[in-house]
Enzyme design. Structure first.
Site, PDB file in Angstrom:
ATOM      1  N   ARG A 161      28.290  78.431  25.600  1.00  0.00           N
ATOM      2  CA  ARG A 161      27.389  77.776  24.599  1.00  0.00           C
ATOM      3  C   ARG A 161      26.165  77.758  25.218  1.00  0.00           C
ATOM      4  O   ARG A 161      25.742  78.105  26.720  1.00  0.00           O
ATOM      5  CB  ARG A 161      27.823  76.475  24.108  1.00  0.00           C
ATOM      6  CG  ARG A 161      27.974  75.330  25.013  1.00  0.00           C
ATOM      7  CD  ARG A 161      28.443  74.232  24.540  1.00  0.00           C
ATOM      8  NE  ARG A 161      29.149  73.456  25.648  1.00  0.00           N
ATOM      9  CZ  ARG A 161      29.957  72.180  25.112  1.00  0.00           C
ATOM     10  NH1 ARG A 161      30.254  71.940  23.936  1.00  0.00           N
ATOM     11  NH2 ARG A 161      30.717  71.591  26.262  1.00  0.00           N
TER      12      ARG A 161
ATOM     13  N   ASP B 271      33.908  80.345  31.021  1.00  0.00           N
ATOM     14  CA  ASP B 271      33.579  78.876  30.500  1.00  0.00           C
ATOM     15  C   ASP B 271      34.823  78.288  31.259  1.00  0.00           C
ATOM     16  O   ASP B 271      35.960  78.861  31.461  1.00  0.00           O
ATOM     17  CB  ASP B 271      33.512  78.810  29.296  1.00  0.00           C
ATOM     18  CG  ASP B 271      32.722  77.319  29.032  1.00  0.00           C
ATOM     19  OD1 ASP B 271      31.545  77.497  28.855  1.00  0.00           O
ATOM     20  OD2 ASP B 271      33.478  76.514  29.044  1.00  0.00           O
TER      21      ASP B 271
ATOM     22  N   ASP C  60      36.755  78.488  36.701  1.00  0.00           N
ATOM     23  CA  ASP C  60      35.883  77.314  37.559  1.00  0.00           C
ATOM     24  C   ASP C  60      34.953  77.980  38.559  1.00  0.00           C
ATOM     25  O   ASP C  60      35.503  78.495  39.365  1.00  0.00           O
ATOM     26  CB  ASP C  60      36.874  76.432  38.230  1.00  0.00           C
ATOM     27  CG  ASP C  60      36.232  75.281  38.903  1.00  0.00           C
ATOM     28  OD1 ASP C  60      34.932  75.234  39.020  1.00  0.00           O
ATOM     29  OD2 ASP C  60      36.889  74.485  39.338  1.00  0.00           O
TER      30      ASP C  60
ATOM     31  N   ASN D 266      25.054  80.704  35.862  1.00  0.00           N
ATOM     32  CA  ASN D 266      24.448  79.827  35.040  1.00  0.00           C
ATOM     33  C   ASN D 266      25.235  78.564  34.896  1.00  0.00           C
ATOM     34  O   ASN D 266      24.698  77.340  34.490  1.00  0.00           O
ATOM     35  CB  ASN D 266      24.296  80.456  33.629  1.00  0.00           C
ATOM     36  CG  ASN D 266      24.119  79.466  32.549  1.00  0.00           C
ATOM     37  OD1 ASN D 266      22.793  78.892  32.228  1.00  0.00           O
ATOM     38  ND2 ASN D 266      24.937  78.883  31.846  1.00  0.00           N
TER      39      ASN D 266
ATOM     40  N   TYR E 250      20.588  66.093  40.767  1.00  0.00           N
ATOM     41  CA  TYR E 250      20.563  67.222  40.092  1.00  0.00           C
ATOM     42  C   TYR E 250      19.356  68.149  40.638  1.00  0.00           C
ATOM     43  O   TYR E 250      19.528  69.482  40.918  1.00  0.00           O
ATOM     44  CB  TYR E 250      20.186  67.072  38.607  1.00  0.00           C
ATOM     45  CG  TYR E 250      20.062  68.214  37.709  1.00  0.00           C
ATOM     46  CD1 TYR E 250      21.049  68.855  37.254  1.00  0.00           C
ATOM     47  CD2 TYR E 250      18.515  68.513  37.379  1.00  0.00           C
ATOM     48  CE1 TYR E 250      20.772  69.938  36.632  1.00  0.00           C
ATOM     49  CE2 TYR E 250      18.374  69.447  36.643  1.00  0.00           C
ATOM     50  CZ  TYR E 250      19.617  70.229  36.073  1.00  0.00           C
ATOM     51  OH  TYR E 250      19.492  71.468  35.381  1.00  0.00           O
TER      52      TYR E 250
ATOM     53  N   LYS F 160      19.462  71.759  42.353  1.00  0.00           N
ATOM     54  CA  LYS F 160      18.942  73.112  41.963  1.00  0.00           C
ATOM     55  C   LYS F 160      17.947  73.683  42.998  1.00  0.00           C
ATOM     56  O   LYS F 160      17.605  74.657  43.013  1.00  0.00           O
ATOM     57  CB  LYS F 160      18.142  72.622  40.749  1.00  0.00           C
ATOM     58  CG  LYS F 160      19.298  72.469  39.467  1.00  0.00           C
ATOM     59  CD  LYS F 160      20.203  73.774  39.165  1.00  0.00           C
ATOM     60  CE  LYS F 160      20.877  73.429  37.881  1.00  0.00           C
ATOM     61  NZ  LYS F 160      21.657  74.665  37.557  1.00  0.00           N
TER      62      LYS F 160
ATOM     63  N   THR G  24      19.675  71.006  24.827  1.00  0.00           N
ATOM     64  CA  THR G  24      20.960  71.408  25.131  1.00  0.00           C
ATOM     65  C   THR G  24      21.724  70.075  25.101  1.00  0.00           C
ATOM     66  O   THR G  24      21.148  69.089  24.939  1.00  0.00           O
ATOM     67  CB  THR G  24      20.929  71.659  26.761  1.00  0.00           C
ATOM     68  OG1 THR G  24      20.312  70.708  27.398  1.00  0.00           O
ATOM     69  CG2 THR G  24      20.029  72.963  26.868  1.00  0.00           C
TER      70      THR G  24
END
Length: 270
Positions: A15, A36, A59, A86, A159, A163, A194
């Protein structure tokens, strides 16, 4: 930017941004594998694509699992030409009380920190490492990071650090794989509606009484209007269109690059 016949795998594409990226590749004629953690979501995302596609449960934080997944894709489609990393999770570090108190990082446990690195950095490394021996020479890896990687963000400490690691990994892999003419590039998305933003707006409602009756989507749109010079939110297709460009022959001499798709947000943070 036709990718007719190219074989593309997109992780975390059940998604959201990943599904949008998969759709952009499919619309250019690519054969698409969608992965996914949830098999049903992967299957549904693949089912609606306008090209030959397959859904796989995988995974992305496991090199072994991704190696097995890539082998399935190669058995089905004959090759592996493009990987889009992603897969990841949202990154808000703070509870509503911490948002109110303004104490950045308070309450961030070792387990929470490790989870952010596992699902927002190790996923990219593990997926890439498993792909490298299977990827066609002249292929492409596209990593999805975040604008949180590009500037300090007190409520996204773990996070953002993860990243930022993706950005560094992109540049290092670009040099490592250049002899095989495999290009590695990175996209830093800005503000997209999201699941992470659904959580954030819920927390904003909990911590700010004046927002308690304001629809979450409206809160998000207000943030977008205030933060984005171009005045609009970004979409999964905005990210997917750049991913397609990176993977195409039009970008044959572009590698190790990091582009923010954020409507100009990071221009104000420089």
């Amino acid at each position: 930017m036709s990718l007719e016949g190219k074989v593309v795998l997109v992780t975390g594409a059940g998604r959201g941004i990943g599904a949008g990226i998969a759709r952009c590749f499919a619309e250019r004629g690519a054969l698409v594998a969608v992965t996914d953690l949830d098999q049903a979501m992967a299957d549904e995302s693949a089912r609606v694509l306008p090209t030959r596609a397959m859904g796989l449960a995988a995974d992305a934080s496991s090199q072994t699992a991704m190696g097995e997944t890539y082998d399935k894709v190669i058995d089905a489609f004959g090759s592996l030409d493009v990987v889009v990393n992603n897969a990841g999770i949202g990154g808000l570090d703070l509870t509503p009380d911490e948002l109110t108190s303004g104490e950045p990082g308070a309450g961030m446990s070792d387990e929470d920190w490790d989870e952010q690195l596992k699902y927002n950095l190790r996923t990219t490394y593990a997926s890439s490492n498993a792909a490298i021996p299977r990827l066609s020479d002249g292929g492409s890896i596209v990593n999805i990071a975040s604008i949180a990687a590009l500037s300090g963000t007190p409520d996204l400490i773990a996070y953002g650090a993860a990243k930022a690691g993706v950005v560094h990994l992109t540049k290092s892999l670009a040099l490592q794989l250049a002899p095989r003419r495999i290009r590695v590039n990175c996209i830093c998305p800005g503000l997209l509606w999201t699941r992470a933003w659904e959580l954030l707006t819920a927390r904003m409602q909990a911590s700010q009484p004046e927002l308690s009756n304001v629809p979450q989507r409206q809160i998000f749109e207000t943030v977008v209007a205030e933060m984005t010079p171009l005045g609009g939110e970004q979409t999964p297709e905005d990210i997917g269109n750049l991913a397609v460009f990176y993977a195409s022959d039009a970008a044959r001499m572009i590698t190790g690059q990091v582009v923010a798709v954020d409507g100009g947000i990071t221009l104000q943070r420089a």
